[in-house]
Scaffold this motif. Structure first.
Motif, PDB file in Angstrom:
ATOM      1  N   PRO A  16       2.141  -8.493  -4.939  1.00  0.00           N
ATOM      2  CA  PRO A  16       2.919  -7.707  -3.973  1.00  0.00           C
ATOM      3  C   PRO A  16       3.494  -8.587  -2.875  1.00  0.00           C
ATOM      4  O   PRO A  16       2.877  -9.578  -2.468  1.00  0.00           O
ATOM      5  N   THR A  17       4.660  -8.227  -2.397  1.00  0.00           N
ATOM      6  CA  THR A  17       5.311  -8.976  -1.323  1.00  0.00           C
ATOM      7  C   THR A  17       4.595  -8.701   0.004  1.00  0.00           C
ATOM      8  O   THR A  17       3.853  -7.713   0.137  1.00  0.00           O
ATOM      9  N   PRO A  18       4.818  -9.539   1.013  1.00  0.00           N
ATOM     10  CA  PRO A  18       4.214  -9.268   2.329  1.00  0.00           C
ATOM     11  C   PRO A  18       4.563  -7.887   2.869  1.00  0.00           C
ATOM     12  O   PRO A  18       3.720  -7.215   3.462  1.00  0.00           O
ATOM     13  N   GLU A  19       5.799  -7.430   2.645  1.00  0.00           N
ATOM     14  CA  GLU A  19       6.187  -6.106   3.110  1.00  0.00           C
ATOM     15  C   GLU A  19       5.384  -5.011   2.401  1.00  0.00           C
ATOM     16  O   GLU A  19       4.992  -4.004   3.021  1.00  0.00           O
ATOM     17  N   MET A  20       5.122  -5.217   1.110  1.00  0.00           N
ATOM     18  CA  MET A  20       4.307  -4.255   0.377  1.00  0.00           C
ATOM     19  C   MET A  20       2.884  -4.213   0.924  1.00  0.00           C
ATOM     20  O   MET A  20       2.297  -3.132   1.103  1.00  0.00           O
ATOM     21  N   ARG A  21       2.323  -5.382   1.191  1.00  0.00           N
ATOM     22  CA  ARG A  21       0.953  -5.429   1.702  1.00  0.00           C
ATOM     23  C   ARG A  21       0.856  -4.709   3.046  1.00  0.00           C
ATOM     24  O   ARG A  21      -0.126  -3.998   3.313  1.00  0.00           O
ATOM     25  N   GLN A  22       1.846  -4.872   3.878  1.00  0.00           N
ATOM     26  CA  GLN A  22       1.839  -4.195   5.171  1.00  0.00           C
ATOM     27  C   GLN A  22       1.943  -2.681   4.980  1.00  0.00           C
ATOM     28  O   GLN A  22       1.218  -1.906   5.627  1.00  0.00           O
ATOM     29  N   ALA A  23       2.834  -2.262   4.076  1.00  0.00           N
ATOM     30  CA  ALA A  23       2.989  -0.830   3.811  1.00  0.00           C
ATOM     31  C   ALA A  23       1.708  -0.237   3.246  1.00  0.00           C
ATOM     32  O   ALA A  23       1.325   0.896   3.588  1.00  0.00           O
ATOM     33  N   MET A  24       1.026  -0.978   2.393  1.00  0.00           N
ATOM     34  CA  MET A  24      -0.227  -0.496   1.813  1.00  0.00           C
ATOM     35  C   MET A  24      -1.289  -0.326   2.904  1.00  0.00           C
ATOM     36  O   MET A  24      -2.037   0.663   2.909  1.00  0.00           O
ATOM     37  N   ALA A  25      -1.345  -1.281   3.814  1.00  0.00           N
ATOM     38  CA  ALA A  25      -2.349  -1.219   4.877  1.00  0.00           C
ATOM     39  C   ALA A  25      -2.124  -0.032   5.806  1.00  0.00           C
ATOM     40  O   ALA A  25      -3.085   0.519   6.375  1.00  0.00           O
ATOM     41  N   LEU A  43       6.711   8.959  -3.295  1.00  0.00           N
ATOM     42  CA  LEU A  43       7.061   8.063  -4.395  1.00  0.00           C
ATOM     43  C   LEU A  43       7.549   8.863  -5.594  1.00  0.00           C
ATOM     44  O   LEU A  43       8.572   8.518  -6.206  1.00  0.00           O
ATOM     45  N   GLU A  44       6.850   9.917  -5.951  1.00  0.00           N
ATOM     46  CA  GLU A  44       7.237  10.710  -7.114  1.00  0.00           C
ATOM     47  C   GLU A  44       8.606  11.347  -6.926  1.00  0.00           C
ATOM     48  O   GLU A  44       9.428  11.374  -7.857  1.00  0.00           O
ATOM     49  N   GLU A  45       8.860  11.835  -5.724  1.00  0.00           N
ATOM     50  CA  GLU A  45      10.171  12.438  -5.436  1.00  0.00           C
ATOM     51  C   GLU A  45      11.274  11.388  -5.480  1.00  0.00           C
ATOM     52  O   GLU A  45      12.366  11.645  -6.017  1.00  0.00           O
ATOM     53  N   LEU A  46      11.007  10.214  -4.927  1.00  0.00           N
ATOM     54  CA  LEU A  46      11.995   9.138  -4.917  1.00  0.00           C
ATOM     55  C   LEU A  46      12.306   8.675  -6.341  1.00  0.00           C
ATOM     56  O   LEU A  46      13.476   8.470  -6.703  1.00  0.00           O
ATOM     57  N   GLY A 245       4.831   0.939  -4.273  1.00  0.00           N
ATOM     58  CA  GLY A 245       5.841   1.424  -5.208  1.00  0.00           C
ATOM     59  C   GLY A 245       7.107   1.883  -4.520  1.00  0.00           C
ATOM     60  O   GLY A 245       8.212   1.700  -5.045  1.00  0.00           O
ATOM     61  N   ILE A 246       6.975   2.462  -3.341  1.00  0.00           N
ATOM     62  CA  ILE A 246       8.158   2.883  -2.584  1.00  0.00           C
ATOM     63  C   ILE A 246       8.977   1.665  -2.173  1.00  0.00           C
ATOM     64  O   ILE A 246      10.211   1.658  -2.310  1.00  0.00           O
ATOM     65  N   ILE A 247       8.304   0.625  -1.686  1.00  0.00           N
ATOM     66  CA  ILE A 247       9.012  -0.617  -1.348  1.00  0.00           C
ATOM     67  C   ILE A 247       9.688  -1.180  -2.594  1.00  0.00           C
ATOM     68  O   ILE A 247      10.832  -1.663  -2.549  1.00  0.00           O
ATOM     69  N   ALA A 248       8.993  -1.108  -3.735  1.00  0.00           N
ATOM     70  CA  ALA A 248       9.557  -1.621  -4.983  1.00  0.00           C
ATOM     71  C   ALA A 248      10.882  -0.946  -5.312  1.00  0.00           C
ATOM     72  O   ALA A 248      11.869  -1.602  -5.663  1.00  0.00           O
ATOM     73  N   LEU A 249      10.933   0.374  -5.178  1.00  0.00           N
ATOM     74  CA  LEU A 249      12.148   1.108  -5.516  1.00  0.00           C
ATOM     75  C   LEU A 249      13.244   0.933  -4.477  1.00  0.00           C
ATOM     76  O   LEU A 249      14.434   0.914  -4.811  1.00  0.00           O
ATOM     77  N   GLU A 250      12.853   0.803  -3.225  1.00  0.00           N
ATOM     78  CA  GLU A 250      13.851   0.718  -2.166  1.00  0.00           C
ATOM     79  C   GLU A 250      14.369  -0.700  -1.939  1.00  0.00           C
ATOM     80  O   GLU A 250      15.518  -0.874  -1.527  1.00  0.00           O
ATOM     81  N   LYS A 251      13.547  -1.708  -2.224  1.00  0.00           N
ATOM     82  CA  LYS A 251      13.911  -3.077  -1.837  1.00  0.00           C
ATOM     83  C   LYS A 251      14.016  -4.077  -2.992  1.00  0.00           C
ATOM     84  O   LYS A 251      14.612  -5.141  -2.816  1.00  0.00           O
ATOM     85  N   MET A 252      13.434  -3.783  -4.149  1.00  0.00           N
ATOM     86  CA  MET A 252      13.272  -4.815  -5.171  1.00  0.00           C
ATOM     87  C   MET A 252      14.169  -4.651  -6.393  1.00  0.00           C
ATOM     88  O   MET A 252      14.155  -5.502  -7.282  1.00  0.00           O
TER      89      MET A 252
END
Length: 352
Positions: A16-25, A43-46, A245-252
């Motif tokens: 996971p990227t640093p942004e993902m780790r922060q979002a998870m925390a 996430l499911e809606e997105l 997963g939300i970061i994945a869909l929005e940023k990756m």
């Protein structure tokens, strides 16, 4: 580079990227089995919105996502039509048969990953008590074992129309469906518009640590949720994972094009290494398949072991064949170093 190695074995090795780790925390969580995890719900809606479906279901893995789809579409003794090189047929431990009693009818994948319409037509069973009941067609996009190739919206539309004609369901194993969309420069929804269900992975090129999403109609997802529970996939405070997963869909998603560019660079450079034959010198997405030339006395496992000593990890898929996969944690310098490592390892075995 991950942990000191250039790891080309798969895009599943991504961290996971640093942004993902922060979002998870910082994720807001609740009990997802009770439908109370707001981050999972988001996430499911997105995911459903992006794929043009009514609903989504967060699932621990792509294999479970495909199995949940199969068991939702099919009953015991029903038949699914799959390609002979498909992940669902080759690499999912026979789960559909072992756990669901669903029989596979196997037809040949073409080099471009497609299933010929004539072969599909021949695979559909007549209404006869001697036969299983044809219920489902499964397509894979991108297609792993065919070299990471993409299936076009036009092809997907043709198979979708055929499935409706025959009153079959169509499921897409879209583990890397966003790679296909980026390569074709089309909205991902265009690739699955004719599918009744689709699974995609968050944990490959999109870099999330865990998870896939199964999408379809609200009625389909309602039934699939029960199957997920039966399979042991009901998670509790799963928002910690869904946040990545939300970061994945929005940023990756858009940056997947970089992985495709690096795969083309890798293929181009490996074409110049004596002792290697690159099977797809112009890869469409992030996979490069190659094999050892005839007359090279060393085999793929031995080459792989020597490469690892030089800090390069690769996946050998046969005694003389490799699959290399680019991803977020591989940069241009890593590509050059990996090619140099191949050349060094093969130099003693190649004709001068």
């Amino acid at each position: 580079m991950i942990q000191g190695f250039i790891d080309l074995r798969s895009d599943t090795v991504t961290h996971p990227t640093p942004e993902m780790r922060q979002a998870m925390a910082q994720a807001e969580v609740g009990d997802d089995v009770m439908g109370e995890d707001p981050t999972v719900n988001r996430l499911e809606e997105l995911a459903a919105e992006k794929l043009g479906k009514e609903a989504g279901l967060f699932i621990p893995s792509g294999t479970m996502g495909n199995l949940a789809a199969i068991l939702t579409h099919c009953g015991r003794g029903d038949e699914m039509i799959v390609g002979h090189l498909s992940h669902t047929y080759l690499f999912e431990a026979g789960g559909s048969a072992a756990l669901g009693g669903v029989h596979p009818f196997v037809v040949p994948n073409q080099p471009d990953g497609t299933l010929r319409l004539d072969d599909l037509r021949k695979a559909v069973r007549e209404d006869d008590p001697h036969y299983p009941t044809s219920r489902l067609i499964i397509l894979e996009n991108t297609h792993n074992r065919c070299g990471g190739v993409v299936l076009t919206p036009e092809y997907m539309q043709v198979v979708g129309a055929f499935a409706r004609e025959k009153q079959l369901k169509l499921h897409v194993d879209g583990a890397r469906i966003f790679n296909a969309a980026v390569a074709l420069q089309v909205p991902v929804a265009d690739l699955v518009r004719d599918a009744d269900s689709v699974t995609f992975c968050l944990s490959k090129g999109l870099c999330a640590p865990v998870g896939s999403v199964l999408c379809g109609s609200r009625e389909f997802i309602y039934r699939a949720r029960r199957i997920r529970k039966q399979l042991g996939g009901g998670m509790r405070q799963a928002g910690i994972l869904a946040a990545a997963g939300i970061i994945a869909l929005e940023k990756m998603v858009d940056r997947l094009a970089e992985d495709h560019d690096r795969a083309r660079l890798l293929a181009e450079r490996l074409c110049g290494v004596k002792g290697l034959v690159v099977e797809n010198p112009h890869p469409q997405t992030n996979m490069v398949y190659l094999c050892l030339e005839e007359g090279i006395s060393v085999d793929a496992p031995e080459v792989s072991a020597e490469l690892e000593k030089l800090g390069v990890k690769v996946d050998w898929v046969d005694t003389r064949r490799f699959r290399l996969v680019t991803h977020y944690w591989v940069n241009d310098e890593d590509i050059h170093r990996a090619v140099a490592a191949f050349a060094q390892v093969l130099r003693p075995y190649s004709p001068q």
